[in-house]
Design a protein around this motif. Sequence first.
Motif, PDB file in Angstrom:
ATOM      1  N   LYS A   6      16.980  13.068  -1.175  1.00 32.72           N
ATOM      2  CA  LYS A   6      16.507  11.676  -1.216  1.00 32.72           C
ATOM      3  C   LYS A   6      17.125  10.999  -2.438  1.00 32.72           C
ATOM      4  O   LYS A   6      17.072  11.563  -3.540  1.00 32.72           O
ATOM      5  CB  LYS A   6      14.977  11.650  -1.327  1.00 32.72           C
ATOM      6  N   ALA A  10      14.898   2.971  -5.852  1.00 31.17           N
ATOM      7  CA  ALA A  10      13.835   2.262  -5.122  1.00 31.17           C
ATOM      8  C   ALA A  10      14.205   2.074  -3.650  1.00 31.17           C
ATOM      9  O   ALA A  10      13.353   2.172  -2.765  1.00 31.17           O
ATOM     10  CB  ALA A  10      13.605   0.905  -5.776  1.00 31.17           C
ATOM     11  N   CYS A  12      15.585   3.910  -1.576  1.00 34.25           N
ATOM     12  CA  CYS A  12      15.388   5.074  -0.697  1.00 34.25           C
ATOM     13  C   CYS A  12      13.903   5.436  -0.566  1.00 34.25           C
ATOM     14  O   CYS A  12      13.518   6.165   0.345  1.00 34.25           O
ATOM     15  CB  CYS A  12      16.207   6.257  -1.210  1.00 34.25           C
ATOM     16  N   ASP A  13      13.069   4.894  -1.455  1.00 32.84           N
ATOM     17  CA  ASP A  13      11.621   5.092  -1.291  1.00 32.84           C
ATOM     18  C   ASP A  13      11.170   4.479   0.034  1.00 32.84           C
ATOM     19  O   ASP A  13      10.226   4.951   0.659  1.00 32.84           O
ATOM     20  CB  ASP A  13      10.840   4.407  -2.421  1.00 32.84           C
ATOM     21  N   TYR A  16      11.602   6.655   3.203  1.00 31.02           N
ATOM     22  CA  TYR A  16      10.897   7.943   3.059  1.00 31.02           C
ATOM     23  C   TYR A  16       9.384   7.752   2.917  1.00 31.02           C
ATOM     24  O   TYR A  16       8.636   8.730   2.865  1.00 31.02           O
ATOM     25  CB  TYR A  16      11.431   8.716   1.839  1.00 31.02           C
ATOM     26  N   TYR A  17       8.951   6.496   2.798  1.00 32.10           N
ATOM     27  CA  TYR A  17       7.537   6.241   2.475  1.00 32.10           C
ATOM     28  C   TYR A  17       6.583   6.941   3.445  1.00 32.10           C
ATOM     29  O   TYR A  17       5.662   7.654   3.037  1.00 32.10           O
ATOM     30  CB  TYR A  17       7.298   4.722   2.466  1.00 32.10           C
ATOM     31  N   GLU A  20       6.561  10.666   3.036  1.00 33.01           N
ATOM     32  CA  GLU A  20       5.956  11.146   1.789  1.00 33.01           C
ATOM     33  C   GLU A  20       4.470  10.805   1.669  1.00 33.01           C
ATOM     34  O   GLU A  20       3.789  11.351   0.811  1.00 33.01           O
ATOM     35  CB  GLU A  20       6.717  10.566   0.586  1.00 33.01           C
ATOM     36  N   GLN A  33      15.043  14.915  -5.024  1.00 34.30           N
ATOM     37  CA  GLN A  33      15.531  13.577  -5.400  1.00 34.30           C
ATOM     38  C   GLN A  33      16.614  13.681  -6.459  1.00 34.30           C
ATOM     39  O   GLN A  33      16.471  14.433  -7.423  1.00 34.30           O
ATOM     40  CB  GLN A  33      14.396  12.779  -6.036  1.00 34.30           C
ATOM     41  N   ILE A 219       6.307   0.210  -4.108  1.00 30.28           N
ATOM     42  CA  ILE A 219       7.512   0.562  -4.890  1.00 30.28           C
ATOM     43  C   ILE A 219       7.567  -0.283  -6.171  1.00 30.28           C
ATOM     44  O   ILE A 219       7.858   0.218  -7.256  1.00 30.28           O
ATOM     45  CB  ILE A 219       8.812   0.350  -4.069  1.00 30.28           C
ATOM     46  N   GLU A 222       5.197   1.174  -8.678  1.00 29.84           N
ATOM     47  CA  GLU A 222       5.678   2.467  -9.178  1.00 29.84           C
ATOM     48  C   GLU A 222       6.844   2.309 -10.147  1.00 29.84           C
ATOM     49  O   GLU A 222       6.981   3.056 -11.101  1.00 29.84           O
ATOM     50  CB  GLU A 222       6.186   3.320  -7.999  1.00 29.84           C
ATOM     51  N   LYS A 223       7.725   1.350  -9.824  1.00 33.09           N
ATOM     52  CA  LYS A 223       8.985   1.253 -10.570  1.00 33.09           C
ATOM     53  C   LYS A 223       9.026   0.061 -11.518  1.00 33.09           C
ATOM     54  O   LYS A 223      10.077  -0.257 -12.063  1.00 33.09           O
ATOM     55  CB  LYS A 223      10.147   1.143  -9.580  1.00 33.09           C
TER      56      LYS A 223
END
Length: 274
Positions: A6, A10, A12-13, A16-17, A20, A33, A219, A222-223
């Motif tokens: 992965k 951001a 690619c989150d 995959y959300y 995950e 990752q 995201i 988180e980021k």
Amino acid sequence: MIHLGKIAFANCDFPYYAIEHGRIEVPDISITQAHPVELARRLFKGELDISPISSIMYGKRDDLLILPDLSITSNDFTKSVLICSNGKLELSDLEGKTLCIPETTASSATLVRIILSLKDIDVKIKHCSGTDIDLMLKKGDAALLIGDSAIHAIGKYRIIADLGNEWKKITGKKMVYALWVVRKDFAIHHPDKVKGVLKALLESKEYAYKNINEIANYIANEKNIDCGFMREYLHTLNYDLDADSVESLRLYFKYAEDCGIIDDVKLRFFNKPD
Ligand SMILES: C=C(O[C@@H]1C=C(C(=O)O)C=C[C@H]1O)C(=O)O
């Protein structure tokens, strides 16, 4: 157990959300990752079975198959593949100057070489370890930024080019930065496992398209990125690999071949005849 890569950005989150966050059923996978160039290295060593990698890295190998309907593509502005410069330099002023390129990129590093060559701007390229913008701007006159470091640079540094936009202005095409690939030997020995992961990735992508605001907010939080920007950014990018994107990818590979970066590339897909 299937080893899936992965991209640690951001963008690619997003696809995959659902995988995950337990929103869909997934096969027995472990997710690693890393930045796209590192993921390619690990895939080539056999440490990963399936991974998104820089599209140009696919062009350098003949032992990989492309997973259909997945990519990281932009159509015009990308927002996260940027050149920033020191002082007042514009793109056309980079003639004879030094551009620093971080170790995290291969596709954009190639794209910038193609664009500069088509614009007939002769720039010295310096490859740098790490992604420290201040350090790159000390070592050179401009720096290529991708992924989260590009997003975080907006508003803080002088941005002089968005490479997706430059590519669009020259070719009228989309830019396919990343492809999901599987090692051919793994696909031959475990076709059902690959089908299982592909199904999960496609379902996860569909979930993401339907829940774009929920995921953008997650995201952004988180980021530490602005929510409004994140929503726009996710609408800017496209995660499919439609016929138009494949045609754009072929043109990109053709220019990369003209620049001596790769040889002629055949597109080989998992689950589709050559
Ligand atoms: C749009 C982007 O595309 C990325 C750029 C890549 C590259 O330059 O090699 C590889 C994968 C993508 O994640 C980005 O992350 O900013």
